[in-house]
Write an enzyme that holds these catalytic residues in place. Structure first.
Site, PDB file in Angstrom:
ATOM      1  CE  LYS A   1      -5.936  13.720   1.061  1.00 49.41           C
ATOM      2  NZ  LYS A   1      -6.045  12.557   0.204  1.00 49.41           N
ATOM      3  NE  ARG A   2      -1.667   7.983   7.299  1.00 52.64           N
ATOM      4  CZ  ARG A   2      -0.437   7.902   6.803  1.00 52.64           C
ATOM      5  NH1 ARG A   2       0.593   8.313   7.517  1.00 52.64           N
ATOM      6  NH2 ARG A   2      -0.225   7.410   5.594  1.00 52.64           N
TER       7      ARG A   2
ATOM      8  CB  THR B   1     -10.227   5.095  -1.067  1.00 45.14           C
ATOM      9  OG1 THR B   1      -9.948   5.294   0.325  1.00 45.14           O
ATOM     10  CG2 THR B   1      -9.526   3.835  -1.548  1.00 45.14           C
TER      11      THR B   1
ATOM     12  CE  LYS C   1      -1.985  10.365   3.813  1.00 43.39           C
ATOM     13  NZ  LYS C   1      -2.561   9.731   2.612  1.00 43.39           N
TER      14      LYS C   1
ATOM     15  CG  HIS D   1      -2.173  -0.789   1.020  1.00 46.29           C
ATOM     16  ND1 HIS D   1      -3.264  -0.342   0.316  1.00 46.29           N
ATOM     17  CD2 HIS D   1      -2.487  -2.046   1.425  1.00 46.29           C
ATOM     18  CE1 HIS D   1      -4.200  -1.264   0.310  1.00 46.29           C
ATOM     19  NE2 HIS D   1      -3.758  -2.314   0.967  1.00 46.29           N
TER      20      HIS D   1
ATOM     21  CE  LYS E   1     -13.803   6.254   1.006  1.00 46.07           C
ATOM     22  NZ  LYS E   1     -12.794   6.271   2.059  1.00 46.07           N
TER      23      LYS E   1
END
Length: 817
Positions: free
Chosen positions: A559-560, A665, A565, A368, A669
């Site tokens: 998100k985390r 993901t 990120k 992942h 969404k």
């Protein structure tokens, strides 16, 4: 039991009409909880209603499982350290097709489903995308009627409950099991021993051969708790089995009698610590040891359970690959390779080659991430201390593997060192990803780009050895939770124009493309989004006592919290907007929302949260700024909060550095619910852009190749800033400490990371293009017909990202089911 009694039991069913739901509600309230109309609390009413729905679920589960036992089909066993399943009530109502009956029953009793469902705590079984993906996959496995079990850990306190206090993240235990869980079925009889530590001795057998015998120093019991996973309106229910650690000795009476009350329960507390918390802080050795024990604990119990089930109908272990497909979700469960070998060789007395053939045919590995911290390594000394026999097995696997590749002159000593399961420098360690690759028949990435990076960068030498093992299975999301359940207005609009068949085949959403020039439909689509935004405003005001502007752009990055990120990149662009307003420029009203947790020991991530919160506070105090801008950090991001966010979102920020995000993901969404993506060519963004059309995706930033070229050359972010007036102005604002007048130097570490410590994730290099694309998106937003058309293109072309399609690929190409 007598046969006639068993026959009656098998024909007993709950029924799902409104009257039966009401009757069961009253039964559970009175006889399970001991309450009446005067003493029942709102929580009692939720528990009674949830139990009534669970009864229907149990009924269908008890029909599904015996049928599968008789059919004796090959089963999929999905091993994951996380399952972010969220709340179960509304999901069960939808998948059991009980919406109308539930509404009627609750109306008769004077209850509101939306209020009752809010009393359910999100299950604290995961943290981020890895766990949510696992939950989506279980949903699809049941919907596709694939016989399967999910396996994981029943964490008593989850990861943590996030509070934002004075702009800082504070953690407290996520006590989601305070009232128990109405959705779990404990199995006290399904108990397996799990051993740790000790020594390994050799027994001399009658024929003179030596056989290792592990003599553990401690053990704990793993007890099964089952959660039932219904397919979408198809009468089929699979199982998520979670393991809870139980002490083999609950209470030491001799210590108690001597007055040592702490020591009397010390063994129990020590043993049961294993399943207390998801991802213990591993900055210290005690945390690392607990993490390793957690991973082995659930794998060991799972393998025992798989072999128990296999042994009911089979005696020849060579048939195990025809009955069991074991999918390891990332590197956390990769100790399963060594554990299955240990059982086959040590306990079942199989020859090594036979055991290895069985193991590799059963095991498959999903990678992942390419980030180093996720490619788990365990220090050899710790591994030896916790799992001495498994270390011996890993050494033997490694010896045989390296001996085979040394026959191939294509690999020099340096390459062989990288391929080895044992890392020699700087600290001797066990590379778990290498073990997973060597011990599996399939290794898959989770997006096209990610898989190419695995094959040609991260595991390039493994790819040369096992080209046939590597494959891509792009992640997906369940449309049940992420459209039908969370966005009923959009679901109703879609069904009104193309009918209900799309609910069973998301690819049929492409029929919506016929309406891209239908002005009335596009206007209806815009109205649905506005109503969802207004509903989110009411929710936010009720929780945070602050009003939002529903006419502003709703822009989300959820998100985390992690440097790659790039939440900080988003924050820098917001400072640019502040400076534009200061100069008297008019901007499109814009509300920026952030959500996500930072790991408790991750200082930089927690400082980024403080930076974002400081921005929000600064804007709120300035009437000129707050009239056009808002920055809001939504605490304790979780599935139930995401279900409120996705329908209301208009912009989805997917801005990780190209080549760092495996898939994502959240991007799927948001797009499925009509948000437009501002994103880089990273992870599944690439495939989403291909699906929805280049003109319906706001692209910016460097490609992976450009990032690598920049890093290999002379990248000087400080000079870039000095030579670009827009960027220089942003950093001068941060340096002025207007954001943090009472804490001088608070955000200096963030500036240093970007300007003087290499800017590892290339924020400065991508920032000018990011400012450009944000201006482009804001300008496009003013053209509502165009925006709605672009939104429709996203919704209509997301069918390929259904987790149903992903699971079909796994089933066909990897599992053979």
């Amino acid at each position: 039991m007598k046969p006639d009694f068993m026959n009656k039991l098998s024909h007993l069913n709950t029924g799902g009409n409104a009257a039966q739901i009401v009757q069961r509600f009253m039964h559970h309230l009175k006889f399970d909880l001991g309450k009446d109309q005067f003493s029942a609390s709102p929580m009692d009413c939720y528990l009674s209603f949830a139990a009534s729905i669970r009864d229907v679920l149990l009924d269908k589960w008890l029909i599904t499982q015996p049928k599968e036992y008789v059919a004796n089909r090959k089963r999929v066993y999905y091993l994951s350290l996380e399952y972010l399943i969220g709340r179960s009530l509304n999901n069960a109502i939808l998948n059991l097709d009980l919406q109308k009956q539930s509404y009627q029953a609750l109306t008769e009793m004077g209850f509101d489903l939306s209020l009752l469902s809010e009393l359910e705590w999100d299950a604290g079984l995961g943290n981020g995308g890895l766990g949510r993906l696992a939950a989506c996959f279980l949903d699809s496995l049941s919907t596709l009627k694939i016989a399967s079990y999910g396996y994981g850990i029943r964490y008593e306190y989850g990861i943590f409950f996030q509070h934002i206090v004075n702009g800082e993240q504070k953690e407290s235990p996520d006590n989601w099991l305070r009232n128990g869980s109405i959705w779990e079925i404990p199995h006290a009889e399904r108990l397996f021993p799990v051993y740790f530590g000790g020594t390994v001795r050799e027994n001399i057998l009658d024929d003179g051969t030596k056989k290792p015998r592990w003599e553990p120093a401690e053990h704990v019991m793993a007890m099964a708790y089952d959660y039932l996973i219904p397919g979408f309106q198809n009468e089929y229910v699979n199982t998520l089995r979670l393991w809870s650690a139980k002490s083999s000795r609950d209470f030491n009476l001799s210590y108690f009698n001597e007055g040592d009350y702490v020591q009397a329960v010390a063994n129990k507390n020590h043993s049961e610590m294993i399943s207390k918390v998801l991802y213990p802080n591993d900055n210290k050795m005690q945390g690392k040891e607990l993490r390793l024990k957690q991973e082995y604990f659930f794998v060991c119990a799972t393998i025992q359970d798989i072999l128990r089930r296999f042994g009911k109908k089979h005696t020849d272990l060579n048939d195990l690959p025809n009955q069991a497909a074991i999918q390891m979700n990332d590197t956390h469960p990769s100790i399963a390779v060594a554990e299955l070998m240990r059982i086959l060789v040590d306990e079942k007395s199989l020859k090594w080659d036979s055991a290895w053939d069985i193991t590799t045919k059963c095991m498959a590995y999903t990678n992942h991430t390419i980030l180093p911290e996720a490619l788990e390594k365990w220090q050899l000394s710790l591994f030896q201390q916790v799992l001495p026999r498994h270390l011996q097995i890993i050494y033997e696997i490694n010896h045989r593997f390296l001996s085979s590749i040394r026959l191939n002159s294509a690999f020099d000593d340096s390459a062989i060192s990288e391929l080895s399961i044992i890392e020699e420098y700087p600290v001797k360690s066990v590379r778990m990803a290498n073990l997973a690759i060597i011990g599996s028949h399939s290794v898959n990435g989770v997006s096209a780009l990610h898989t190419e990076l695995l094959k040609h960068r991260v595991f390039k030498d493994f790819y040369k050895i096992y080209p046939q093992r590597f494959n891509n299975r792009t992640n997906g999301i369940t449309p049940r939770r992420w459209l039908m359940m969370c966005n009923p207005r959009l679901t109703e609009l879609i069904t009104k124009v193309i009918g209900p068949a799309w609910k069973n085949d998301l690819l049929l959403l492409n029929q919506l493309n016929e309406y891209r020039h239908d002005g009335i439909f596009l206007e209806d689509l815009g109205d649905v989004k506005l109503q969802n935004k207004q509903e989110f405003c009411l929710y936010y005001q009720g929780i945070h006592h602050h009003s939002l502007n529903p006419d502003s752009i709703f822009d989300f990055q959820t998100k985390r919290i992690h440097e790659y990120k790039r939440q900080l990149l988003n924050a820098l662009s917001i400072i640019h907007l502040i400076l534009c307003i200061r100069r008297g420029e008019h901007i499109t009203p814009h509300s920026f929302f952030f959500a996500g947790k930072a790991a408790p020991g991750y200082y930089t991530a927690k400082l980024i949260i403080r930076f974002i919160c400081a921005l929000g506070s600064y804007i709120e105090k300035d009437k000129t700024l707050s009239a056009q801008l808002g920055v809001f950090f939504l605490p304790n991001y979780r599935v139930s909060l995401a279900e409120r966010i996705m329908p209301a979102a208009e912009i989805s920020q997917q801005i990780s550095t190209s080549g760092t995000e495996a898939s994502g993901t959240g991007n799927m969404k948001f797009a499925l619910n009509g948000a437009l993506t501002i994103g880089t060519l990273d992870g599944a963004n690439i495939e989403i852009r291909e699906a929805v059309g280049e003109g319906n995706f706001f692209l910016f930033g460097m490609t992976d190749a450009e990032v690598q070229a920049l890093k290999s050359g002379a990248y000087h972010p400080y000079d870039m800033v000095q030579n670009n007036p827009e960027l220089k102005e942003i950093f001068e604002f941060i340096a002025s400490e207007e954001l943090n007048p009472l804490s001088p130097g608070l955000f200096t570490p963030l500036m240093n990371l970007l300007l003087h410590q290499g800017d590892n994730y290339c924020l400065i290099a991508d920032l000018p293009d990011y400012l450009r694309v944000n201006r482009e998106a804001a300008k496009t937003y003013l053209n509502k017909p165009l925006w709605n058309r672009m939104s429709l293109a996203n919704i209509a072309n997301m069918g390929r990202f259904s987790s149903d399609e992903t699971i079909k690929g796994y089933a066909r190409e990897i599992w053979g089911v």
